[in-house]
Design an enzyme around this catalytic site. Structure first.
Site, PDB file in Angstrom:
ATOM      1  N   HIS A 225       0.865  -1.190   0.000  1.00  0.00           N
ATOM      2  CA  HIS A 225       0.000   0.000   0.000  1.00  0.00           C
ATOM      3  C   HIS A 225       0.893   1.228   0.000  1.00  0.00           C
ATOM      4  O   HIS A 225       1.474   1.593   1.033  1.00  0.00           O
ATOM      5  CB  HIS A 225      -0.898   0.013   1.245  1.00  0.00           C
TER       6      HIS A 225
ATOM      7  N   HIS B 153       1.407   5.374  -1.806  1.00  0.00           N
ATOM      8  CA  HIS B 153       0.979   6.475  -2.674  1.00  0.00           C
ATOM      9  C   HIS B 153       2.220   7.079  -3.301  1.00  0.00           C
ATOM     10  O   HIS B 153       3.080   7.613  -2.596  1.00  0.00           O
ATOM     11  CB  HIS B 153       0.237   7.538  -1.859  1.00  0.00           C
TER      12      HIS B 153
ATOM     13  N   LYS C 190      -9.363  -0.635  -5.783  1.00  0.00           N
ATOM     14  CA  LYS C 190      -9.478  -0.028  -4.458  1.00  0.00           C
ATOM     15  C   LYS C 190     -10.835   0.597  -4.270  1.00  0.00           C
ATOM     16  O   LYS C 190     -11.316   1.353  -5.118  1.00  0.00           O
ATOM     17  CB  LYS C 190      -8.396   1.064  -4.305  1.00  0.00           C
TER      18      LYS C 190
ATOM     19  N   HIS D 227     -10.512   0.775   1.782  1.00  0.00           N
ATOM     20  CA  HIS D 227     -10.345   1.765   2.857  1.00  0.00           C
ATOM     21  C   HIS D 227     -11.612   1.661   3.682  1.00  0.00           C
ATOM     22  O   HIS D 227     -12.653   2.205   3.323  1.00  0.00           O
ATOM     23  CB  HIS D 227     -10.170   3.177   2.288  1.00  0.00           C
TER      24      HIS D 227
ATOM     25  N   HIS E 164      -4.645  -0.739   6.002  1.00  0.00           N
ATOM     26  CA  HIS E 164      -4.204   0.099   7.137  1.00  0.00           C
ATOM     27  C   HIS E 164      -5.158   0.030   8.324  1.00  0.00           C
ATOM     28  O   HIS E 164      -5.713   1.041   8.740  1.00  0.00           O
ATOM     29  CB  HIS E 164      -3.992   1.560   6.711  1.00  0.00           C
TER      30      HIS E 164
ATOM     31  N   ASP F  26       1.241   2.598   3.484  1.00  0.00           N
ATOM     32  CA  ASP F  26       0.392   3.771   3.260  1.00  0.00           C
ATOM     33  C   ASP F  26       1.236   5.041   3.248  1.00  0.00           C
ATOM     34  O   ASP F  26       0.758   6.112   3.623  1.00  0.00           O
ATOM     35  CB  ASP F  26      -0.719   3.855   4.307  1.00  0.00           C
TER      36      ASP F  26
END
Lengths: 338, 338
Positions: free
Chosen positions: B13, B15, B98, B135, B170, B244
């Site tokens: 995970h 970004h 996602k 999420h 997460h 994350d």
């Protein structure tokens, strides 16, 4: 109602700071409040009679001509405070002393870590009729439980000094109000801020991170907020206004380690009028702002009035001193006239 | 142990953003991770096969020469996603999609507001062997309860698509781990970040306000943190690393409306080595970072290794792109070698 005229209010908890910031912000309190209990956690702090006299002078010098405003003075309790310091501060006009547990908020580094060691000082306050104001948070507890976990310490103080008047400041949770009601003690009261009537933790961390909604104690759940609202709107005799208006320059809020505190002085009365009006209880506003607190402190009511009008109040995005106010950029439907 | 060499890890995970930020931050992931599951909530988002191909190219162009790094591609589910879009994205190499509930985090404005409407799309994912990454926060719940209150929606998905592999991303609370254990479902796993092993809400709002500790879901209580730590250290087969890591320029964090996200890529492995070492369980580090996730996703293990050495790692105060990293300014006792 299109307007309401109330007795000039008191703010029983305000931070006016020092120096340039004090000169910038005092007008916003003095404009609408007849008196305000000025917190002593300045840097350096207000610790004794000499400091009280000097700080009062500094505040009065910052009140614009034509405004009638009386600062109600306080001292900060530390482990160096003695009964004599208390008595002398009382003679110098301090009506309250503030207990900050060590480390709970702005400039509380040298705060109190053992309340019991203060008992001789608290007895002296009891004897000379000084009010104890408490920032009631247990610093070692989880942030959302600090307030409720501090309550047993207040009971310790009650037992040691049953005739000491005590104010639990800026309560934020339902547990504190239950504690207040369970005690049925005429010597105990709480102050409630405007922002805790409007915010929950969701407004701080639930969306983007909002430093201008960050204060200590931090806003809690909506159930807690509704309990505060109920106490205020029902005219609870031992709940009165203390805005905890706490200006910090924008750069001290919007940074890597943001200061706690919300600058609500410029909007407090307008926001309260809106809250009371939305609940059809404008007629109870004056009790919360202007008489319940004076009754508890044993002070005469203020002379003069303030009028709130139902008209658009676009809250400025910034105030002198580079301070972002509470509700910046919003438009309130009520406005306090000067 | 003075050093430990582990199979090259995966970050399930991350970004990586776009444009200049992507070019600045990709190196910090590619340096130590063989693969990373790259989140699709860019602006504009990664929604289909065409976007997947373009974004993969952009990422690969940002990997410095000599580093072996494979981006694992994803698409973002919206109410416009169709089974055909899913199948085409799978053919283009996307291994996961996602699900962001509307409004829960960065760039989730056009997220999903009714999971049931996605069931035909989820069936298509189930059919073509794509993993669903979630999420899991219910945006309308109180911030600290959003994760646990989302769990029933995951059960809805399980019932509709029992063969769909699903990762709850997460996780931050003990309730989510209990949910995972109660289900005993080989098709369900969770990722855990490094920062949620170290932070509680006290580190965000308990002292001064710390925007660089602010992420979604927000860190919870110490009991929650300890539950995460227990799962990770005990070698839970369905818990694996997803950092994350979420870079934002400093000005987007230290402002009136701070973005959620913690940039942990540069420190993730060193911090993990310290956590495992402090608990005398360094031998379990590799399972969490390098094999448990690959097993769940059905991927071969990475070739190559990373060595962590017990030596001082002063974490830089800032990284290219003007990003403040997690643990900025601290000195860690472990360092990953390139």
């Amino acid at each position: 109602m299109q307007s309401i005229t109330i007795r000039r209010p008191d703010d029983f908890h305000v931070h006016l700071r020092q120096g340039a910031m004090l000169r910038d912000v005092t007008i916003e309190t003095a404009r609408h409040f007849g008196r305000a209990l000025v917190m002593p956690n300045t840097d350096p702090p207000v610790l004794n009679a000499g400091h009280v006299n000097a700080y009062r002078e500094e505040i009065l010098a910052a009140v614009p001509p034509g405004l009638s405003f009386e600062p109600l003075m306080t001292i900060k309790l530390t482990h160096a405070t003695t009964p004599k310091i208390v008595r002398d501060a009382r003679k110098a006009g301090a009506i309250a002393a503030k207990l900050y547990p060590e480390g709970v908020t702005t400039n509380s580094q040298e705060g109190v870590h053992d309340v019991r060691k203060l008992f001789p000082v608290l007895k002296a306050m009891e004897d000379c009729g000084m009010v104890l104001c408490v920032h009631g948070e247990l610093p070692e507890a989880f942030c959302l439980q600090r307030e409720r976990e501090f309550l047993p310490k207040l009971d310790d103080i009650r037992r040691a000094c049953p005739d000491l008047k005590m104010v639990l400041e800026h309560v934020t949770d339902a547990a504190s109000l239950r504690w207040l009601d369970d005690r049925q003690d005429d010597n105990v009261a709480v102050t409630i801020t405007v922002h805790h009537l409007l915010l929950t933790l969701d407004d701080v961390i639930g969306g983007s991170l909002k430093p201008h909604h960050f204060c200590k104690p931090v806003a809690k759940t909506n159930e807690d907020r509704l309990a505060l609202l109920h106490a205020v709107l029902s005219g609870h005799a031992h709940c009165f206004l203390g805005t905890d208006s706490a200006p910090h320059a924008q750069a001290k809020k919007e940074c890597a380690e943001g200061c706690a505190g919300i600058y609500s002085a410029p909007v407090a009365l307008a926001a309260l009028a809106d809250i009371f009006d939305q609940n059809g209880l404008l007629h109870r506003l004056e009790y919360f702002t202007s008489t319940a607190g004076a009754d508890f402190y044993g002070l005469p009511y203020n002379e003069g009035t303030v009028t709130l009008e139902r008209r658009s109040f676009p809250v400025p995005r910034s105030y002198p001193g580079g301070v972002i106010p509470f509700l910046a950029g919003r438009t309130l439907p009520w406005k306090a006239t000067d």
